[in-house]
Write a protein that holds these residues in place. Sequence first.
Motif, PDB file in Angstrom:
ATOM      1  N   ARG A  60     -73.100  46.493  34.515  1.00  0.00           N
ATOM      2  CA  ARG A  60     -71.996  47.936  34.188  1.00  0.00           C
ATOM      3  C   ARG A  60     -71.317  48.364  33.370  1.00  0.00           C
ATOM      4  NH1 ARG A  60     -71.307  50.910  37.216  1.00  0.00           N
ATOM      5  NH2 ARG A  60     -69.098  51.512  38.419  1.00  0.00           N
ATOM      6  N   ALA A  61     -71.343  47.926  32.315  1.00  0.00           N
ATOM      7  CA  ALA A  61     -70.498  48.386  30.853  1.00  0.00           C
ATOM      8  C   ALA A  61     -71.694  49.417  30.996  1.00  0.00           C
ATOM      9  CB  ALA A  61     -70.533  47.444  30.066  1.00  0.00           C
ATOM     10  N   THR A  62     -73.083  49.433  30.415  1.00  0.00           N
ATOM     11  CA  THR A  62     -73.904  50.310  30.368  1.00  0.00           C
ATOM     12  C   THR A  62     -74.467  51.850  31.572  1.00  0.00           C
ATOM     13  OG1 THR A  62     -75.324  48.301  29.797  1.00  0.00           O
ATOM     14  CG2 THR A  62     -76.685  50.004  29.846  1.00  0.00           C
ATOM     15  N   GLU A  63     -73.869  51.063  32.636  1.00  0.00           N
ATOM     16  CA  GLU A  63     -74.030  52.200  33.369  1.00  0.00           C
ATOM     17  C   GLU A  63     -72.808  53.406  32.772  1.00  0.00           C
ATOM     18  OE1 GLU A  63     -76.173  49.153  36.956  1.00  0.00           O
ATOM     19  OE2 GLU A  63     -73.790  51.331  37.415  1.00  0.00           O
ATOM     20  N   LEU A  64     -72.009  52.532  32.913  1.00  0.00           N
ATOM     21  CA  LEU A  64     -70.160  53.563  32.885  1.00  0.00           C
ATOM     22  C   LEU A  64     -70.665  54.040  31.174  1.00  0.00           C
ATOM     23  CD1 LEU A  64     -67.252  50.675  32.689  1.00  0.00           C
ATOM     24  CD2 LEU A  64     -67.601  53.161  34.370  1.00  0.00           C
ATOM     25  N   PHE A  65     -71.700  53.885  30.663  1.00  0.00           N
ATOM     26  CA  PHE A  65     -71.678  54.332  29.636  1.00  0.00           C
ATOM     27  C   PHE A  65     -72.115  55.236  29.695  1.00  0.00           C
ATOM     28  CE2 PHE A  65     -72.930  54.828  24.791  1.00  0.00           C
ATOM     29  CZ  PHE A  65     -74.518  55.355  24.843  1.00  0.00           C
ATOM     30  N   VAL A  66     -73.693  55.106  30.570  1.00  0.00           N
ATOM     31  CA  VAL A  66     -74.956  56.662  30.469  1.00  0.00           C
ATOM     32  C   VAL A  66     -73.695  57.594  31.246  1.00  0.00           C
ATOM     33  CG1 VAL A  66     -76.857  57.287  32.129  1.00  0.00           C
ATOM     34  CG2 VAL A  66     -76.578  55.083  30.907  1.00  0.00           C
ATOM     35  N   GLU A  67     -73.084  57.844  32.325  1.00  0.00           N
ATOM     36  CA  GLU A  67     -71.996  58.930  33.042  1.00  0.00           C
ATOM     37  C   GLU A  67     -71.525  58.843  31.715  1.00  0.00           C
ATOM     38  OE1 GLU A  67     -71.407  55.883  36.739  1.00  0.00           O
ATOM     39  OE2 GLU A  67     -69.361  56.530  35.695  1.00  0.00           O
ATOM     40  N   THR A  68     -71.427  57.875  30.975  1.00  0.00           N
ATOM     41  CA  THR A  68     -69.772  58.638  29.803  1.00  0.00           C
ATOM     42  C   THR A  68     -70.666  60.168  28.677  1.00  0.00           C
ATOM     43  OG1 THR A  68     -68.364  56.741  30.147  1.00  0.00           O
ATOM     44  CG2 THR A  68     -68.384  58.145  28.033  1.00  0.00           C
ATOM     45  N   ILE A  69     -71.557  59.274  28.417  1.00  0.00           N
ATOM     46  CA  ILE A  69     -72.138  60.081  27.733  1.00  0.00           C
ATOM     47  C   ILE A  69     -73.554  61.051  28.193  1.00  0.00           C
ATOM     48  CG2 ILE A  69     -75.026  58.725  27.233  1.00  0.00           C
ATOM     49  CD1 ILE A  69     -74.454  59.350  24.589  1.00  0.00           C
ATOM     50  N   ALA A  70     -73.033  61.642  29.974  1.00  0.00           N
ATOM     51  CA  ALA A  70     -73.724  62.474  30.281  1.00  0.00           C
ATOM     52  C   ALA A  70     -72.677  63.335  30.233  1.00  0.00           C
ATOM     53  CB  ALA A  70     -74.590  61.863  31.394  1.00  0.00           C
ATOM     54  N   PHE A 100     -69.900  57.307  19.350  1.00  0.00           N
ATOM     55  CA  PHE A 100     -71.155  57.184  19.781  1.00  0.00           C
ATOM     56  C   PHE A 100     -71.809  57.434  18.297  1.00  0.00           C
ATOM     57  CE2 PHE A 100     -70.617  57.893  23.617  1.00  0.00           C
ATOM     58  CZ  PHE A 100     -70.217  58.518  24.179  1.00  0.00           C
TER      59      PHE A 100
ATOM     60  N   PHE B  85     -77.453  50.974  23.713  1.00  0.00           N
ATOM     61  CA  PHE B  85     -75.804  49.986  24.070  1.00  0.00           C
ATOM     62  C   PHE B  85     -76.118  48.657  23.772  1.00  0.00           C
ATOM     63  CE2 PHE B  85     -71.932  50.798  25.697  1.00  0.00           C
ATOM     64  CZ  PHE B  85     -71.410  49.760  27.095  1.00  0.00           C
ATOM     65  N   PHE B 122     -63.641  51.158  29.610  1.00  0.00           N
ATOM     66  CA  PHE B 122     -64.323  50.334  30.369  1.00  0.00           C
ATOM     67  C   PHE B 122     -63.414  49.460  30.233  1.00  0.00           C
ATOM     68  CE2 PHE B 122     -67.135  53.669  29.241  1.00  0.00           C
ATOM     69  CZ  PHE B 122     -68.744  53.580  28.221  1.00  0.00           C
TER      70      PHE B 122
END
Lengths: 108, 185
Positions: A60-70, A100, B85, B122
Amino acid sequence: MAAAEPGVGVAPPAEEPGSGPLCAVPLRLARLPLARVKALVKADPDVSLASQEAVFVLARATELFVETIAKDAYVYAQQGKRKTLQRKDLDNAIEAIDEFAFLEGTLD
Amino acid sequence: MPVTCGERSQCTVGEVGGERSGAGRAVRLAGPVVRLFPCSKMAERPEDLNLPNAVITRIIKEALPDGVNISKEARSAISRAASVFVLYATSCANNFAVKGKRKTLNAGDVLSAMEEMEFQRFISPLKETLEVYRREQKGKKEARKDKDKKTDSEEQDKSREEENDDDDDERMEEEEQNDDEEVDN
């Protein structure tokens, strides 16, 4: 295969998007397949075991990360008056944003 | 020192990160990443360490306004970034587990890692999803107990749900113990 595991993505029937205090939580809890995330976790030789919950939170954190960086990269595309996100937008975001920093040198 | 592998263009990950002024701390990811990415020592195929393109693309598209596109290079770079990540977060989380003298990474360790990595924003959405996940898992466990008396075919479905991973059963037991720890957190 990229299919989500059955059962993981199914929210309790009582919950609908838009209702209740957790309306911000997507109906499908995690879209990244936990097995792939787990494979990455296991690849670290210092890690012995990870609980199912830990893998879930990581996914879930990785999904949030992808959203954020995009989103952060998109700011640069907008500055360039483009509607297509390009690699250089990502590079700009990585250089500009402290969170980042860990990515520097890893994406080439 | 950078580790580059001339054999594959994708595999050039070496020492990660550097020191940046203002960040307040040096970010180094040398250990796990350098060990993992040198081609000759790759324990898994590169595809196994990547996250599925379709899912990554969907997450990106949903995060961006309608009509915005993403180039193949950008998408592939974001996918790699996501893998890095996970590796970095795992390494951070593991430090917390080690500090707590535990051999199993738990959800709390991952949340602590987010704090450490300066992704505090997060933490609260992750805590919310975790609560929903825990309730759902409890429901599934109870349903499974009821179903234990039923036919074999249903049991096969369940084992598919658990990704044919025997470790999960052990993990469940550990989680029951961990739950007590985590509640205190």
